[in-house]
Design a protein around this motif. Structure first.
Motif, PDB file in Angstrom:
ATOM      1  N   CYS A  28       5.092   0.325 -34.054  1.00 45.18           N
ATOM      2  CA  CYS A  28       6.060   0.059 -33.000  1.00 45.18           C
ATOM      3  C   CYS A  28       5.339  -0.716 -31.910  1.00 45.18           C
ATOM      4  CB  CYS A  28       6.622   1.362 -32.462  1.00 45.18           C
ATOM      5  SG  CYS A  28       7.889   1.097 -31.230  1.00 45.18           S
ATOM      6  N   LEU A  30       5.589  -2.240 -28.430  1.00 47.96           N
ATOM      7  CA  LEU A  30       6.425  -2.186 -27.235  1.00 47.96           C
ATOM      8  C   LEU A  30       5.891  -3.110 -26.151  1.00 47.96           C
ATOM      9  CD1 LEU A  30       7.117   1.638 -27.145  1.00 47.96           C
ATOM     10  CD2 LEU A  30       8.604  -0.174 -27.957  1.00 47.96           C
ATOM     11  N   THR A  41      14.042  -7.956 -21.988  1.00 44.41           N
ATOM     12  CA  THR A  41      13.796  -7.386 -23.309  1.00 44.41           C
ATOM     13  C   THR A  41      14.743  -6.209 -23.537  1.00 44.41           C
ATOM     14  OG1 THR A  41      11.486  -7.976 -23.099  1.00 44.41           O
ATOM     15  CG2 THR A  41      12.049  -6.413 -24.830  1.00 44.41           C
ATOM     16  N   PRO A  42      15.572  -6.280 -24.567  1.00 43.11           N
ATOM     17  CA  PRO A  42      16.488  -5.169 -24.827  1.00 43.11           C
ATOM     18  C   PRO A  42      15.746  -3.976 -25.420  1.00 43.11           C
ATOM     19  CG  PRO A  42      16.638  -6.788 -26.575  1.00 43.11           C
ATOM     20  CD  PRO A  42      15.687  -7.344 -25.542  1.00 43.11           C
ATOM     21  N   THR A  43      16.321  -2.807 -25.292  1.00 50.05           N
ATOM     22  CA  THR A  43      15.743  -1.642 -25.951  1.00 50.05           C
ATOM     23  C   THR A  43      16.137  -1.700 -27.419  1.00 50.05           C
ATOM     24  OG1 THR A  43      17.684  -0.345 -25.366  1.00 50.05           O
ATOM     25  CG2 THR A  43      15.790  -0.187 -23.895  1.00 50.05           C
ATOM     26  N   PRO A  44      15.324  -1.172 -28.318  1.00 53.38           N
ATOM     27  CA  PRO A  44      15.664  -1.219 -29.752  1.00 53.38           C
ATOM     28  C   PRO A  44      16.957  -0.450 -30.023  1.00 53.38           C
ATOM     29  CG  PRO A  44      13.409  -0.446 -29.426  1.00 53.38           C
ATOM     30  CD  PRO A  44      14.037  -0.534 -28.086  1.00 53.38           C
ATOM     31  N   TRP A  90      14.143  -7.823 -31.799  1.00 49.27           N
ATOM     32  CA  TRP A  90      13.546  -6.668 -32.480  1.00 49.27           C
ATOM     33  C   TRP A  90      13.680  -6.848 -33.970  1.00 49.27           C
ATOM     34  CZ3 TRP A  90      10.521  -3.346 -30.156  1.00 49.27           C
ATOM     35  CH2 TRP A  90      10.682  -3.111 -28.783  1.00 49.27           C
TER      36      TRP A  90
END
Length: 125
Positions: A28, A30, A41-44, A90
Motif C-alpha cells: 500500500c 500512501l 489525491t482521493p482516498t482509495p 489508485w
C-alpha cells in the motif's frame, strides 16, 4: 499384545505431509501525490482483503470473476521538475480468492464490490 523378545515388530511407516509456504505481497503506497495547487489525491475506494468482481460487460453477471484485493498503489507520475503529469489514480492488485495466481493491477473503473449495481446502459454505477 505381548512383545516377545525373539520376534521383531513391524512398526507402521511414518508418513510426511508436505508443507508449502506461500508469500503474499500486501503493498500500500500512501504517497502524498498532490500539492495544494494541484489535484487532490482521493482516498482509495477499496481496501486490502476486500472481495470484488472484475467488470466484464460482455459476460452475464453470474460469469464475472470474484477476486480479492491484495495490494493498493497510487500511480502519480511526475515531471522531472516535480509537478504531476496527470491526475493521480489508485491501482488495486487483485488475485483469486485463495491468493493464488497472477496479480492483476486494475483501476477503480475495472472492479466493483457489487455486480448487481452496474448500469449496462451507461457503463458505470
Amino acid at each position: 499384545m505381548l512383545i516377545q523378545p525373539n520376534k521383531s515388530i513391524q512398526l507402521p511407516k511414518p508418513y510426511r505431509i508436505p508443507l508449502t509456504t506461500q508469500t503474499i505481497e500486501l503493498r500500500c503506497c500512501l504517497e502524498v501525490a498532490a500539492d495544494s495547487d494541484e489535484w487532490i489525491t482521493p482516498t482509495p475506494a477499496y481496501f486490502i482483503g476486500q472481495k470484488v468482481w472484475l467488470i466484464t460487460p460482455d459476460l452475464p453477471i453470474d460469469d464475472w470473476e470474484e477476486k480479492r484485493i491484495f495490494g493498493i498503489e497510487l500511480y502519480a507520475p511526475r515531471w522531472q521538475h516535480g509537478s504531476l503529469m496527470a491526475e493521480p489514480v489508485w491501482y488495486y492488485g487483485v488475485k483469486a480468492l485463495t491468493g493464488q495466481g497472477e496479480t492483476k493491477w486494475l483501476t477503480e473503473d475495472e472492479i466493483t464490490p457489487n455486480p448487481q449495481a452496474y448500469d449496462f446502459e451507461s457503463n458505470h454505477f
